[in-house]
Write a protein that holds these residues in place. Structure first.
Motif, mmCIF file in Angstrom:
data_model
loop_
_atom_site.group_PDB
_atom_site.id
_atom_site.type_symbol
_atom_site.label_atom_id
_atom_site.label_comp_id
_atom_site.label_asym_id
_atom_site.label_seq_id
_atom_site.Cartn_x
_atom_site.Cartn_y
_atom_site.Cartn_z
ATOM 1 N N SER A 188 44.441 52.567 32.234
ATOM 2 C CA SER A 188 45.266 52.778 31.102
ATOM 3 C C SER A 188 46.767 53.106 30.992
ATOM 4 C CB SER A 188 44.330 53.751 29.806
ATOM 5 O OG SER A 188 43.040 53.092 29.812
ATOM 6 N N GLY A 189 47.237 52.913 31.972
ATOM 7 C CA GLY A 189 48.813 53.045 32.279
ATOM 8 C C GLY A 189 49.634 52.205 31.472
ATOM 9 N N ASP A 190 50.836 52.020 31.930
ATOM 10 C CA ASP A 190 51.996 51.189 31.242
ATOM 11 C C ASP A 190 51.278 49.815 31.436
ATOM 12 O OD1 ASP A 190 53.768 53.197 31.097
ATOM 13 O OD2 ASP A 190 54.760 52.650 33.143
ATOM 14 N N LYS A 191 50.465 49.464 32.190
ATOM 15 C CA LYS A 191 49.770 48.064 32.546
ATOM 16 C C LYS A 191 48.534 48.316 32.111
ATOM 17 C CE LYS A 191 49.700 43.299 34.206
ATOM 18 N NZ LYS A 191 50.556 42.418 35.088
ATOM 19 N N ILE A 192 47.997 47.740 31.071
ATOM 20 C CA ILE A 192 46.551 47.846 30.810
ATOM 21 C C ILE A 192 45.766 46.990 31.504
ATOM 22 C CG2 ILE A 192 44.454 47.597 29.105
ATOM 23 C CD1 ILE A 192 46.731 49.906 28.619
ATOM 24 N N LEU A 193 44.839 47.591 32.449
ATOM 25 C CA LEU A 193 43.998 46.867 33.518
ATOM 26 C C LEU A 193 42.488 46.868 33.089
ATOM 27 C CD1 LEU A 193 45.452 48.166 36.674
ATOM 28 C CD2 LEU A 193 46.244 45.980 35.398
ATOM 29 N N THR A 194 41.820 45.825 33.582
ATOM 30 C CA THR A 194 40.669 45.854 33.339
ATOM 31 C C THR A 194 39.655 45.232 34.472
ATOM 32 O OG1 THR A 194 40.605 45.035 30.859
ATOM 33 C CG2 THR A 194 38.580 44.481 31.997
ATOM 34 N N LEU A 195 38.693 46.208 34.735
ATOM 35 C CA LEU A 195 38.050 45.660 36.302
ATOM 36 C C LEU A 195 37.137 44.571 35.940
ATOM 37 C CD1 LEU A 195 37.246 49.439 37.409
ATOM 38 C CD2 LEU A 195 38.566 47.577 38.399
ATOM 39 N N THR A 196 37.058 43.678 36.870
ATOM 40 C CA THR A 196 36.062 42.426 36.797
ATOM 41 C C THR A 196 35.558 41.956 38.080
ATOM 42 O OG1 THR A 196 37.980 40.751 37.161
ATOM 43 C CG2 THR A 196 37.864 41.662 34.932
ATOM 44 N N ALA A 197 34.833 40.960 38.214
ATOM 45 C CA ALA A 197 34.376 40.683 39.587
ATOM 46 C C ALA A 197 35.355 39.982 40.392
ATOM 47 C CB ALA A 197 33.457 39.609 39.407
ATOM 48 N N ASP A 198 36.668 39.722 39.674
ATOM 49 C CA ASP A 198 37.702 39.130 40.577
ATOM 50 C C ASP A 198 38.503 40.249 41.339
ATOM 51 O OD1 ASP A 198 37.165 36.480 39.967
ATOM 52 O OD2 ASP A 198 38.249 36.828 38.138
ATOM 53 N N ASN A 199 38.413 41.738 40.655
ATOM 54 C CA ASN A 199 39.357 42.660 41.301
ATOM 55 C C ASN A 199 38.707 43.982 41.601
ATOM 56 O OD1 ASN A 199 39.246 44.113 38.809
ATOM 57 N ND2 ASN A 199 41.058 43.185 38.030
ATOM 58 N N ASP A 200 37.290 44.101 41.337
ATOM 59 C CA ASP A 200 36.400 45.391 41.688
ATOM 60 C C ASP A 200 36.267 45.655 42.877
ATOM 61 O OD1 ASP A 200 34.682 43.339 42.138
ATOM 62 O OD2 ASP A 200 33.357 43.911 40.377
ATOM 63 N N MET A 201 36.530 44.782 43.859
ATOM 64 C CA MET A 201 36.455 45.003 45.237
ATOM 65 C C MET A 201 37.516 44.430 45.975
ATOM 66 S SD MET A 201 33.549 46.485 45.920
ATOM 67 C CE MET A 201 32.133 47.229 44.828
ATOM 68 N N MET A 202 38.547 45.408 46.011
ATOM 69 C CA MET A 202 39.979 45.116 46.578
ATOM 70 C C MET A 202 40.595 46.197 47.666
ATOM 71 S SD MET A 202 41.718 42.774 43.673
ATOM 72 C CE MET A 202 42.740 41.553 44.754
ATOM 73 N N MET A 203 41.506 45.678 48.777
ATOM 74 C CA MET A 203 41.792 46.533 49.603
ATOM 75 C C MET A 203 43.422 45.915 49.828
ATOM 76 S SD MET A 203 39.035 47.727 52.171
ATOM 77 C CE MET A 203 38.666 45.884 52.812
ATOM 78 N N GLY A 204 44.287 46.712 50.028
ATOM 79 C CA GLY A 204 45.650 46.133 50.234
ATOM 80 C C GLY A 204 46.713 46.411 49.142
ATOM 81 N N SER A 205 47.470 45.280 49.269
ATOM 82 C CA SER A 205 48.642 45.296 48.320
ATOM 83 C C SER A 205 48.553 44.288 47.388
ATOM 84 C CB SER A 205 49.849 45.479 49.171
ATOM 85 O OG SER A 205 50.031 44.516 50.254
ATOM 86 N N SER A 206 47.514 43.417 46.976
ATOM 87 C CA SER A 206 47.550 42.720 46.100
ATOM 88 C C SER A 206 48.231 42.858 44.710
ATOM 89 C CB SER A 206 45.910 42.117 45.589
ATOM 90 O OG SER A 206 45.475 43.081 44.975
ATOM 91 N N GLY A 207 48.337 41.811 44.013
ATOM 92 C CA GLY A 207 49.005 42.070 42.707
ATOM 93 C C GLY A 207 48.269 43.022 41.793
ATOM 94 N N HIS A 208 46.952 43.149 41.834
ATOM 95 C CA HIS A 208 45.896 44.000 41.023
ATOM 96 C C HIS A 208 46.343 45.425 41.591
ATOM 97 C CE1 HIS A 208 42.839 46.137 39.111
ATOM 98 N NE2 HIS A 208 42.463 46.327 40.299
#
Length: 275
Positions: free
Chosen positions: A235-255
């Motif tokens: 809920s910061g400057d950019k509102i984010l939502t966890l989905t099946a596309d980004n809920d398991m991520m490591m590294g420096s992706s856009g999300h």
């Protein structure tokens, strides 16, 4: 009798003035350059309302998504203290063995993680700056100056392979709409040499004003209490939502770059104790 009372009162007043004078000389003697110590306290919460209890505390994001944390860790490094004249004291800059710390909510005592710094020059400090993660300059030194921290990071699960680098922020837990039931894992960090690999550098520096001057002397060890609002995650400057596309991520992706940018806004100094 009057003379006796007068002498008694005079003696008491003289003693108090002498003690006050001594105390002032001990703290403010400009000739005394004895270095001191500084304590930094990190308290992780949601909206700065009480500390987070792992696997229990649930937050609802601004988009209505519920989430909690089972793991909450981040690396702090390159701590810099800025005095009243804007001069900077850099605490073991780009030397992770001596100047990097892992803030792990599992290690919190009454909700607080304590960092203790020694060898701080006597001064009046008005700001604090620190890095979230490990700078590329430090990482590219290889094992020189960071072998001990590398071992510590590995033990804490804050590294990948030596070629891959450090995990800067590790957030794991559950999320959902009605209740947090689905697992998520967001690990931010750099993958090796960001320039050579053409990947984003997720190391960030944060500068915070101190509401009260931190007065470091040989006798005074200030304590800087920093609140971290993990509500900024989604809920910061950019509102984010966890989905099946980004809920398991490591590294420096856009999300994860968005997560990093949100988290740089989560810190504020609540108060300073000069004890």
């Amino acid at each position: 009798m009057k003379i006796y009372k007068f002498l008694s009162l005079f003696l008491i007043a003289f003693t108090l003035i002498t003690l006050a004078s001594c105390g002032s000389r001990d703290d403010d003697n400009p000739q005394d350059t004895t270095p001191g110590s500084l304590q930094i306290k990190f308290e992780n919460g949601f909206n700065n309302l009480g500390n987070i209890v792992l696997n229990q505390t649930v937050q609802t994001s601004s988009s209505g998504q519920k989430h909690n944390f089972s793991t909450l860790k981040y690396v702090v490094s390159n701590i810099t203290l800025i005095d009243e004249n804007g001069n900077e004291f850099k605490y073991n800059e780009n030397n992770p063995d001596k100047g990097a710390f892992i803030v792990d909510q599992a290690d919190a005592v009454a909700g607080v993680v304590y960092l203790n710094l020694d060898g701080i020059p006597k001064n009046n400090y008005k700001k604090i700056k620190f890095g979230l993660g490990i700078s590329q300059k430090a990482y590219l030194l290889g094992q020189d100056g960071q072998a001990e921290f590398w071992t510590k990071a590995k033990q804490k699960g804050m590294s990948w392979s030596w070629a891959a680098g450090y995990v800067f922020v590790k957030l794991e837990g559950k999320y959902g709409t009605g209740a947090p039931t689905k697992e998520f894992m967001n690990h931010t960090g750099n993958m090796g040499n960001t320039t050579a690999n053409n990947t984003p550098d997720l190391y960030r520096e944060i500068t915070l004003n101190l509401p009260t001057t931190a007065r470091v002397t040989g006798n005074i060890r200030p304590s800087i209490h920093i609140l971290a609002d993990l509500n900024q995650f989604l809920s910061g400057d950019k509102i984010l939502t966890l989905t099946a596309d980004n809920d398991m991520m490591m590294g420096s992706s856009g999300h994860l770059a968005d997560v990093t940018n949100n988290l740089t806004k989560m810190f504020k100094v609540d108060h300073v104790h000069n004890d």
